[in-house]
Design a protein around this motif. Structure first.
Motif, PDB file in Angstrom:
ATOM      1  N   SER A  30      -5.168  11.300  -3.568  1.00 31.96           N
ATOM      2  CA  SER A  30      -5.472  10.056  -3.594  1.00 31.96           C
ATOM      3  C   SER A  30      -7.003   9.814  -2.944  1.00 31.96           C
ATOM      4  O   SER A  30      -7.419   8.557  -3.343  1.00 31.96           O
ATOM      5  CB  SER A  30      -4.678   9.163  -2.627  1.00 31.96           C
ATOM      6  OG  SER A  30      -4.630   9.385  -1.362  1.00 31.96           O
ATOM      7  N   LEU A  31      -7.674  10.828  -2.489  1.00 31.48           N
ATOM      8  CA  LEU A  31      -9.015  10.632  -2.108  1.00 31.48           C
ATOM      9  C   LEU A  31      -9.810  11.357  -3.162  1.00 31.48           C
ATOM     10  O   LEU A  31      -9.552  12.446  -3.465  1.00 31.48           O
ATOM     11  CB  LEU A  31      -9.053  11.211  -0.608  1.00 31.48           C
ATOM     12  CG  LEU A  31      -8.373  10.394   0.517  1.00 31.48           C
ATOM     13  CD1 LEU A  31      -8.441  11.402   1.895  1.00 31.48           C
ATOM     14  CD2 LEU A  31      -8.797   9.082   0.713  1.00 31.48           C
ATOM     15  N   ARG A  41      -7.151  13.846   6.967  1.00 32.59           N
ATOM     16  CA  ARG A  41      -7.165  13.298   5.591  1.00 32.59           C
ATOM     17  C   ARG A  41      -5.926  12.312   5.595  1.00 32.59           C
ATOM     18  O   ARG A  41      -6.261  11.079   5.085  1.00 32.59           O
ATOM     19  CB  ARG A  41      -6.895  14.221   4.524  1.00 32.59           C
ATOM     20  CG  ARG A  41      -8.246  15.083   4.267  1.00 32.59           C
ATOM     21  CD  ARG A  41      -8.146  15.916   2.771  1.00 32.59           C
ATOM     22  NE  ARG A  41      -7.088  16.809   2.870  1.00 32.59           N
ATOM     23  CZ  ARG A  41      -7.208  18.213   3.074  1.00 32.59           C
ATOM     24  NH1 ARG A  41      -8.713  18.508   3.584  1.00 32.59           N
ATOM     25  NH2 ARG A  41      -6.292  19.087   3.123  1.00 32.59           N
ATOM     26  N   GLN A  42      -4.845  12.645   6.246  1.00 35.99           N
ATOM     27  CA  GLN A  42      -3.773  11.677   6.160  1.00 35.99           C
ATOM     28  C   GLN A  42      -3.973  10.406   7.056  1.00 35.99           C
ATOM     29  O   GLN A  42      -3.625   9.332   6.670  1.00 35.99           O
ATOM     30  CB  GLN A  42      -2.322  12.424   6.575  1.00 35.99           C
ATOM     31  CG  GLN A  42      -1.160  11.540   6.135  1.00 35.99           C
ATOM     32  CD  GLN A  42      -0.903  11.561   4.573  1.00 35.99           C
ATOM     33  OE1 GLN A  42      -1.334  10.735   4.102  1.00 35.99           O
ATOM     34  NE2 GLN A  42      -0.043  12.364   4.405  1.00 35.99           N
ATOM     35  N   PRO A  76       4.572  11.701   3.809  1.00 35.48           N
ATOM     36  CA  PRO A  76       3.559  11.824   4.342  1.00 35.48           C
ATOM     37  C   PRO A  76       3.114  12.851   5.398  1.00 35.48           C
ATOM     38  O   PRO A  76       2.161  13.198   5.615  1.00 35.48           O
ATOM     39  CB  PRO A  76       3.132  10.473   4.901  1.00 35.48           C
ATOM     40  CG  PRO A  76       4.273  10.056   5.484  1.00 35.48           C
ATOM     41  CD  PRO A  76       5.447  10.560   4.247  1.00 35.48           C
ATOM     42  N   ALA A  97      -4.766   2.111   4.426  1.00 34.69           N
ATOM     43  CA  ALA A  97      -3.468   1.318   4.165  1.00 34.69           C
ATOM     44  C   ALA A  97      -3.576   0.347   5.071  1.00 34.69           C
ATOM     45  O   ALA A  97      -2.987  -0.777   4.965  1.00 34.69           O
ATOM     46  CB  ALA A  97      -2.421   2.188   4.172  1.00 34.69           C
ATOM     47  N   PRO A 107      -2.952  13.730   0.499  1.00 39.85           N
ATOM     48  CA  PRO A 107      -3.900  12.800   0.435  1.00 39.85           C
ATOM     49  C   PRO A 107      -5.025  13.218  -0.465  1.00 39.85           C
ATOM     50  O   PRO A 107      -5.699  12.437  -1.084  1.00 39.85           O
ATOM     51  CB  PRO A 107      -4.392  12.428   1.788  1.00 39.85           C
ATOM     52  CG  PRO A 107      -4.036  13.619   2.562  1.00 39.85           C
ATOM     53  CD  PRO A 107      -2.679  14.309   2.084  1.00 39.85           C
ATOM     54  N   PRO A 166     -13.575  14.496   1.689  1.00 44.53           N
ATOM     55  CA  PRO A 166     -12.360  15.025   1.986  1.00 44.53           C
ATOM     56  C   PRO A 166     -12.331  16.422   2.671  1.00 44.53           C
ATOM     57  O   PRO A 166     -11.252  16.677   3.278  1.00 44.53           O
ATOM     58  CB  PRO A 166     -11.617  14.723   0.635  1.00 44.53           C
ATOM     59  CG  PRO A 166     -12.438  13.497   0.403  1.00 44.53           C
ATOM     60  CD  PRO A 166     -13.785  13.695   0.546  1.00 44.53           C
ATOM     61  N   ILE A 169       0.807   5.639   0.821  1.00 42.21           N
ATOM     62  CA  ILE A 169       0.237   6.818   1.235  1.00 42.21           C
ATOM     63  C   ILE A 169       1.250   8.045   0.420  1.00 42.21           C
ATOM     64  O   ILE A 169       2.392   7.891   0.655  1.00 42.21           O
ATOM     65  CB  ILE A 169       0.063   7.034   2.965  1.00 42.21           C
ATOM     66  CG1 ILE A 169       1.340   7.010   3.431  1.00 42.21           C
ATOM     67  CG2 ILE A 169      -0.998   5.956   3.251  1.00 42.21           C
ATOM     68  CD1 ILE A 169       1.181   6.933   5.120  1.00 42.21           C
ATOM     69  N   GLN A 211     -15.147   5.642   0.289  1.00 43.14           N
ATOM     70  CA  GLN A 211     -14.159   5.356  -0.343  1.00 43.14           C
ATOM     71  C   GLN A 211     -13.212   4.115   0.256  1.00 43.14           C
ATOM     72  O   GLN A 211     -12.409   3.112  -0.137  1.00 43.14           O
ATOM     73  CB  GLN A 211     -12.935   6.567  -0.380  1.00 43.14           C
ATOM     74  CG  GLN A 211     -13.546   7.508  -1.282  1.00 43.14           C
ATOM     75  CD  GLN A 211     -12.851   8.885  -1.453  1.00 43.14           C
ATOM     76  OE1 GLN A 211     -11.620   8.777  -1.627  1.00 43.14           O
ATOM     77  NE2 GLN A 211     -13.302   9.804  -0.992  1.00 43.14           N
ATOM     78  N   SER A 255      -5.944   8.040   5.002  1.00 40.96           N
ATOM     79  CA  SER A 255      -5.173   7.386   4.178  1.00 40.96           C
ATOM     80  C   SER A 255      -4.281   6.163   4.750  1.00 40.96           C
ATOM     81  O   SER A 255      -4.117   5.213   4.282  1.00 40.96           O
ATOM     82  CB  SER A 255      -4.292   8.448   3.277  1.00 40.96           C
ATOM     83  OG  SER A 255      -4.733   9.352   2.586  1.00 40.96           O
ATOM     84  N   THR A 301       0.903  -0.923   0.002  1.00 42.31           N
ATOM     85  CA  THR A 301       0.000   0.114  -0.010  1.00 42.31           C
ATOM     86  C   THR A 301       0.974   1.135   0.006  1.00 42.31           C
ATOM     87  O   THR A 301       2.212   1.093   0.440  1.00 42.31           O
ATOM     88  CB  THR A 301      -1.061   0.091   1.302  1.00 42.31           C
ATOM     89  OG1 THR A 301      -0.459  -0.011   2.413  1.00 42.31           O
ATOM     90  CG2 THR A 301      -2.055  -0.961   1.092  1.00 42.31           C
TER      91      THR A 301
END
Length: 319
Positions: A100-101, A155-156, A176, A163, A97, A147, A93, A110, A159, A91
């Motif tokens: 990716s979101l 948000r992180q 990250p 993961a 983020p 998000p 991150i 999601q 993520s 995975t």
């Protein structure tokens, strides 16, 4: 051995020329190990990280090399086989983020979708999503948020929760914590520590070598698309073999000593036309004319577990 990268090269084909983002990069990682990649912006840290996932963004292309994960070359797998590995066994991150979101879907949708891809039922996915949010210290009602309604740190955390869904064997964390304040940064790093304690190997990317020292088992130093040194934290900090590694350490302020902070002279090279020989030689205090500017040093083991690509490892010129 969990991961072995062999002679990996990645080029970016741009209108202004071919950018050699990474060249002949080789390293390995064991299960449960934390390896941090450090270096200035543009050194190739993130390029290699994305290549390990076989996710190099356009206009990039993997030119050569192998990425062996549990005995299988990821770069040679079919799309359907890659989908089985990504998000489950490996995975990733990202620094931001929001990249990716999906901004148009709730966090819950999601998280559930990410688990359903790997055969988890709707009911079980919802149950696990709630448990994962609790693990990353977010209330259950955040499943209904979009998000943009969350802070950068939240948000992180989402993520990381995604993961963590399948207890991956390898987590790639591409800077990250860069955009987060130090308190949130520390909490994110603690979550990664928790994953490592559960057996996940951490491939961590950062430009902050002091952050690498705090958490890593080993540190890999990249410069201008090349891996120039790799060793244990103690080896890198106490006995840096490459002049660039030493320069990175000297550029970090030390509040407990009177050691002056030293900036690295010059600028990283243009990777469309990198310098001949050692790519660091135009900025290196040890560079020898006729050698460092002509012959590229190989990455070799100078002492046990400690490799460097330098004609004068440790600062001692050969006679």
């Amino acid at each position: 051995m969990l991961l072995e990268v062999r002679n990996l090269s990645v080029y970016y084909y741009t209108l202004s020329g071919v950018v050699k983002g990474a060249e002949n990069v080789s390293f390995n990682m064991d299960s449960g190990e934390w390896v941090t990649f450090v270096g200035e912006s543009g050194s190739g840290k993130s390029t290699v990280a994305h290549a390990v996932m076989n996710l190099v963004p356009s206009p990039g292309k993997i030119i050569s090399g192998e990425v062996i994960f549990e005995g299988r070359n990821i770069l040679g797998l079919r799309s359907e086989d890659l989908r089985e590995i990504r998000g489950k066994d490996i995975t990733m991150i990202f620094q931001d983020p929001m990249t990716s979101l999906d901004p148009l879907r709730t966090i819950g949708d999601q998280m559930i979708e990410a688990m359903k891809v790997h055969g988890v039922s709707d009911r079980e996915a919802m149950k696990r999503a709630k448990e994962l949010l609790e693990r990353v210290n977010l209330p259950e009602d955040r499943l209904e948020y979009y998000p943009h309604q969350l802070s950068g740190g939240q948000r992180q955390r989402v993520s990381i929760a995604i993961a963590m869904a399948f207890r991956p064997k390898l987590l790639i964390a591409d800077e990250p914590t860069t955009a987060l304040d130090v308190i949130v940064q520390d909490s994110i790093m603690d979550l990664l520590d928790d994953m490592k304690a559960e057996g996940t190997s951490i491939y961590f990317v950062t430009h902050d070598i002091s952050l690498a020292v705090e958490r890593s088992d080993r540190i890999a130093v990249m410069y201008a698309g090349k891996l120039v040194e790799i060793g244990t934290v103690e080896q890198i900090v106490e006995n840096p073999l490459h002049p660039y590694t030493k320069a990175l350490i000297d550029a970090v302020p030390d509040l407990w000593s009177e050691r002056p902070v030293r900036a690295i002279p010059g600028y990283p090279p243009d990777l469309r036309e990198p310098p001949s020989g050692c790519r660091f030689h135009p900025r290196c205090p040890l560079a020898a004319e006729g050698l460092c500017d002509v012959e590229e040093p190989e990455l070799v083991e100078v002492e046990k577990w400690h490799l460097a690509a330098c004609h004068f490892p440790g600062g001692v010129k050969n006679e």
